[in-house]
Design an enzyme around this catalytic site. Structure first.
Site, PDB file in Angstrom:
ATOM      1  N   CYS A  10       0.918  -1.394  -0.036  1.00 37.90           N
ATOM      2  CA  CYS A  10      -0.123   0.130   0.123  1.00 37.90           C
ATOM      3  C   CYS A  10       0.766   1.179   0.083  1.00 37.90           C
ATOM      4  O   CYS A  10       1.437   1.792   1.130  1.00 37.90           O
ATOM      5  CB  CYS A  10      -0.589   0.056   1.363  1.00 37.90           C
ATOM      6  SG  CYS A  10      -2.184   1.433   1.206  1.00 37.90           S
ATOM      7  N   CYS A  69      -5.833   1.983  -4.127  1.00 37.84           N
ATOM      8  CA  CYS A  69      -5.414   2.891  -2.800  1.00 37.84           C
ATOM      9  C   CYS A  69      -6.257   3.907  -2.657  1.00 37.84           C
ATOM     10  O   CYS A  69      -6.845   4.995  -3.103  1.00 37.84           O
ATOM     11  CB  CYS A  69      -4.040   2.929  -2.982  1.00 37.84           C
ATOM     12  SG  CYS A  69      -2.854   3.782  -1.733  1.00 37.84           S
TER      13      CYS A  69
END
Ligand SMILES: Cc1cc2nc3c(=O)[nH]c(=O)nc-3n(C[C@H](O)[C@H](O)[C@H](O)COP(=O)(O)OP(=O)(O)OC[C@H]3O[C@@H](n4cnc5c(N)ncnc54)[C@H](O)[C@@H]3O)c2cc1C
Length: 441
Positions: A190, A371
């Site tokens: 991430c 994301c």
């Protein structure tokens, strides 16, 4: 994909009827399985659940050492006090597929020419098919003094179950001064998380009336704030409006806890090769990460240490009966749980095609990843794109690069539910079908 998915169901009954694997009970672990899955994280469970259901009792083994399964995407919210740590975790025994054999140990090494894995306890397990889903390795020790300072005196990280609650504690205890947020030059899971916590902290300090006494600096080892320009451009506007200083090509190298200083290596530009030392009162560290050592040292790895798989089929480039997905794989896209939703569907389709002998219809992964860039306690930018093309792949029929409450609510309240109720049970293939439904690009 959907035709293949519906075929899972009929294959399941067929498999149960023809399976030659004897039913065995937990206390009698066999040493040979149709499929061995390495890792019971987001990727491992989303694959193992479907395979265990389809192939029948104890045909599938999951090798996983941890007692706890974490939904790590929630840690951004935990670190800013918007969710509790307990909401991010579940006992491994609760999420482990009922029909799979949980082998509570680590894989120490792979022997793909013999179709075996060796466990840390020395036992050897053999398989017909192997799925590697062991995640990424966080290399805390690569930053001098980080392991001993983490969780103390304002030094924290959302990237560890041990320190994520400290982030919330230190944000709330902060009385102004220098706040630093770091992002390494290595691949990480991430890639948005190192900056999301900065936006959330800044908002809290603004609301607490200490923003004027606070300098906020973001240090990234990379040359851009985010890989995809459409989202990077909006993030840069936010940083400018909120007075957040971005420093590129700078990698955290050392923490000096006594003087409360952070030392950065400068990676590019005129000062390349020099160091930069800054005092801190609050320091959120994203550690360098890389391929797990036991994979790097194995015949399964590519030159960079990742499991070397075909980027479309997820099949190993040398060993046909080996697959990989998720953070430990060589798939050249951003490493997220969202990416795994699409990867797991492809992997399951192709692996079941191998097992049932109808591998004509090859499923292909297109690099989809996402994301949710949380920019405040009521808004976010929902980046969705293909890591293969660098192009946005948005689900909704509106511009997702704009901050919105709707996508914030989706990420904080709805997606965690989808994760626990569907993804770890193998029933969530990601948002592709909704993208088509909404007619979005
Ligand atoms: C702070 C933070 C924020 C994030 N935010 C988001 C987000 O908003 N959206 C998103 O999609 N993703 C997000 N992610 C990333 C996401 O959590 C990961 O990409 C995802 O969990 C990867 O799944 P995985 O199964 O590959 O690895 P993991 O979920 O990490 O699981 C790996 C598993 O393998 C096991 N394992 C390790 N070594 C061995 C071994 N030797 N033998 C057997 N098992 C082993 C581990 O115990 C673990 O259970 C975030 C992550 C963090 C930390």
């Amino acid at each position: 994909m959907s035709a293949r998915n519906s075929a899972f169901q009929s294959k399941r009954f067929l498999a149960q009827a023809v399976s030659t694997t004897p039913k065995i009970h937990d206390q009698a672990k066999p040493s040979s399985y149709k499929v061995v899955v390495v890792g019971g994280g987001s990727a491992g469970l989303s694959v193992a659940s479907t395979l265990a259901e389809t192939l029948g009792n104890k045909s599938v083994a999951v090798v996983e050492p941890s007692d706890v399964h974490y939904y790590q995407p929630l840690w951004t919210f935990v670190g800013s006090g918007l969710k509790t740590f307990d909401e991010s975790k579940m006992a491994m025994s609760e999420v482990m597929p009922e029909k799979a054999q949980w082998i509570k140990d680590s894989v120490a090494s792979f022997n793909p020419t013999k179709n075996t894995v060796v466990l840390a306890n020395g036992e050897s397990i053999s398989y017909d098919y192997l799925v590697v889903a062991a995640g990424i390795q966080t290399n805390w020790g690569k930053i001098k003094n980080l392991p001993e300072t983490l969780g103390k005196n304002g030094v924290t990280s959302n990237y560890s179950a041990q320190s994520v609650q400290k982030t919330d504690e230190f944000i709330k205890a902060f009385k102004g001064g220098n706040a630093l947020f770091t992002m390494p030059s290595t691949p990480i899971k991430c890639a948005g998380a190192p900056q999301k916590i900065m936006y959330l902290a800044e908002e809290q300090w603004r609301k607490a009336g200490i923003r004027d006494q606070t300098k906020i600096n973001y240090f990234t080892g990379l040359g851009k704030i985010f890989a995809i320009d459409k989202y990077a451009n909006e993030l840069l506007k936010i940083c400018k409006a909120r007075n957040l200083n971005i420093n590129y090509f700078t990698d955290l190298a050392e923490i000096r806890p006594d003087s409360k200083e952070a030392v950065f290596n400068v990676l590019a530009g005129d000062a390349k090769g020099s160091t930069l030392t800054l005092p801190y009162d609050f320091l959120h560290v994203t550690p360098p990460m890389g391929a797990p050592d036991f994979i790097r040292a194995s015949p399964l790895s590519n030159a960079d240490g990742w499991v070397d798989v075909n980027k479309e089929t997820l099949r190993h480039n040398k060993f046909d009966n080996v697959y990989a997905l998720g953070d430990c794989s060589s798939l050249p896209t951003s490493k997220t749980a969202a990416a795994i939703t699409a990867q797991s569907a492809v992997l399951k389709s192709n692996l079941l095609g191998d097992i049932f002998g109808d591998s004509k219809e090859v499923a292909k992964y297109d690099g989809y990843t996402s994301c949710p860039l949380v920019t405040g306690s009521d808004k976010l930018i929902l980046a969705e794109f293909s890591g293969y093309t660098g192009q946005p792949q948005e689900t909704f029929p509106f511009d997702q690069s704009k901050e919105r409450f709707s996508t914030y609510f989706l990420t904080k309240e709805i997606i965690p539910d989808i994760y626990w109720k569907a993804m770890v049970k193998g029933n969530w293939d990601g948002p592709a079908k909704y993208r088509k439904l909404f007619g979005a690009a």
